[in-house]
Write a protein that holds these residues in place. Sequence first.
Motif, PDB file in Angstrom:
ATOM      1  N   PRO A 125       0.282  -9.294  18.455  1.00 22.37           N
ATOM      2  CA  PRO A 125       0.556  -9.477  17.016  1.00 22.37           C
ATOM      3  C   PRO A 125       1.225  -8.262  16.377  1.00 22.37           C
ATOM      4  O   PRO A 125       1.967  -8.390  15.398  1.00 22.37           O
ATOM      5  CB  PRO A 125      -0.828  -9.739  16.428  1.00 22.37           C
ATOM      6  CG  PRO A 125      -1.615 -10.329  17.556  1.00 22.37           C
ATOM      7  CD  PRO A 125      -1.123  -9.623  18.781  1.00 22.37           C
ATOM      8  N   SER A 126       0.979  -7.079  16.931  1.00 20.67           N
ATOM      9  CA  SER A 126       1.570  -5.848  16.394  1.00 20.67           C
ATOM     10  C   SER A 126       3.033  -5.683  16.771  1.00 20.67           C
ATOM     11  O   SER A 126       3.701  -4.762  16.277  1.00 20.67           O
ATOM     12  CB  SER A 126       0.790  -4.636  16.908  1.00 20.67           C
ATOM     13  OG  SER A 126       0.834  -4.591  18.323  1.00 20.67           O
ATOM     14  N   GLY A 127       3.528  -6.545  17.665  1.00 17.22           N
ATOM     15  CA  GLY A 127       4.905  -6.440  18.112  1.00 17.22           C
ATOM     16  C   GLY A 127       5.073  -5.779  19.463  1.00 17.22           C
ATOM     17  O   GLY A 127       6.172  -5.795  20.038  1.00 17.22           O
ATOM     18  N   VAL A 128       4.012  -5.182  20.009  1.00 20.65           N
ATOM     19  CA  VAL A 128       4.076  -4.596  21.348  1.00 20.65           C
ATOM     20  C   VAL A 128       4.312  -5.709  22.367  1.00 20.65           C
ATOM     21  O   VAL A 128       3.664  -6.753  22.325  1.00 20.65           O
ATOM     22  CB  VAL A 128       2.783  -3.845  21.694  1.00 20.65           C
ATOM     23  CG1 VAL A 128       2.807  -3.351  23.143  1.00 20.65           C
ATOM     24  CG2 VAL A 128       2.572  -2.677  20.739  1.00 20.65           C
ATOM     25  N   ARG A 129       5.248  -5.470  23.291  1.00 18.72           N
ATOM     26  CA  ARG A 129       5.533  -6.443  24.345  1.00 18.72           C
ATOM     27  C   ARG A 129       5.128  -5.864  25.705  1.00 18.72           C
ATOM     28  O   ARG A 129       5.482  -4.723  26.016  1.00 18.72           O
ATOM     29  CB  ARG A 129       7.026  -6.795  24.340  1.00 18.72           C
ATOM     30  CG  ARG A 129       7.443  -7.698  23.191  1.00 18.72           C
ATOM     31  CD  ARG A 129       8.936  -7.660  22.948  1.00 18.72           C
ATOM     32  NE  ARG A 129       9.339  -6.439  22.261  1.00 18.72           N
ATOM     33  CZ  ARG A 129      10.603  -6.083  22.059  1.00 18.72           C
ATOM     34  NH1 ARG A 129      11.579  -6.829  22.536  1.00 18.72           N
ATOM     35  NH2 ARG A 129      10.891  -4.977  21.404  1.00 18.72           N
ATOM     36  N   ILE A 130       4.390  -6.644  26.469  1.00 23.53           N
ATOM     37  CA  ILE A 130       3.894  -6.206  27.775  1.00 23.53           C
ATOM     38  C   ILE A 130       4.326  -7.228  28.816  1.00 23.53           C
ATOM     39  O   ILE A 130       4.021  -8.417  28.691  1.00 23.53           O
ATOM     40  CB  ILE A 130       2.363  -6.070  27.772  1.00 23.53           C
ATOM     41  CG1 ILE A 130       1.915  -5.121  26.645  1.00 23.53           C
ATOM     42  CG2 ILE A 130       1.862  -5.565  29.120  1.00 23.53           C
ATOM     43  CD1 ILE A 130       0.411  -5.109  26.422  1.00 23.53           C
TER      44      ILE A 130
END
Length: 449
Positions: free
Chosen positions: A30-35
């Motif tokens: 949700p914070s925009g971090v992509r893993i």
Amino acid sequence: MNGAVEFPLDVPELSFLAAGDALVRRTVLPSGVRILSERVPGSRSVTIGYWVAVGSRDELPGHFGSTHFLEHLLFKGTPSRTAFDIAISFDEVGGEHNAMTAKEYTCYYAKVQDRDLPMAVEVLTDMLTSSRLDPVEFETERGVILEELAMADDDPSDVANERFFEAVLGEHPLGRPIGGNADTIRAATRSAVNEHYEANYRPQDLVVTVAGAVDHDTLVADVVSALARAGWDLGLAAVPVGRRAGKAATITQGKPVTIVHRPLEQANLLIGMPGLLATDDRRVTMSVLNSIFGGGMSSRLFQEVREKRGLAYSVYSFAPGYSDAGLFGMYAGCSPAKAAQVAELMLSELRRLADEGVTADEMRRAAGQLSGGSALALEDSDTRMSRLGRSEITLGEFADLDEALRRLALVTAEGVQELARELLRGPVSIVAVGALDDDTFAGIIPVDV
């Protein structure tokens, strides 16, 4: 997997099997971090990269060189780790860690045994989120970077490459040197570098990619936990930063001929012109053209320049692509007395390819070279990790080996010939470093006077 898999920024979870039963998974927090992860059967090691889609082209006036400066500084310590602690973390487990600054992204990466992945996540997260940017270390690293630039300036091939980008791309930001220059590094201030850091190292900018012996759910949990300990507010909703628009920029050539005078035994010669964008559908065609023209020992450049005439030891072609511009280039290291002859020969070979096309045997060899090279490269988790990063940041899609081979099979000889013709319609630039006269290349292309 049939075809490429798109990576929409608004889809929180993706999972699919790629060639060789590799499991690819992608989570957008949700914070925009992509893993992203690619689990490779039988692997015992893992390569992890922390990416931000900001490179030297993104620097604003007053911030030139900040991206490269920052890459150095993130290794210099955090409130919980000294620079020595960071080095020990990887050295004591036999791991490798480093970083790279490019024109459109920066990546901090490590390769470790699978059991040491949690440590790598913890240390890289700490470095990226909590660097102190210590004033004393800042000045120390300024000296280190100036030495690095001086070392590059002593390498004529590095000098030629930097000037080549300037010559072909002119005032476009991609034409600037990645590491800055001595003047911009001397002028850099800690506050400017810190502004660059705070503006671009945020949750919505971060992409984490891992390939090898990795469990995705454990990876996500470890990354989230490490980011939370670092104080990042992962509860604040944010959309991942958008990808660069894949629209060709207007390119105005810098100089048609650039000669850097150096008292050298050999001239480092580069000739080229604008090429294709990274997202252009003809990138595979460009790969075939590059393979045939200057991509190996059976290529036209190698055979004509080195094998038949003995004019150079090193000779090849290359074709980097970026979001809104690209280049096609030819390189040769040769005697200064032969530089004009080599330049004319390289250009005449490209014209011959455009006029006469390529043979069925050349197409077959190129397909074999590219398919075999791709397969062998994927034996390394480093390559797979980088592929995930480029897929997420630049391309917006993931193409596995099977899809790459399918696209390769669609390339035609006619397409290769037409692309060569298109390249030759662009302005040609020559860059040479060595003991050359100003009029060495007169008559080959117009000289800027």
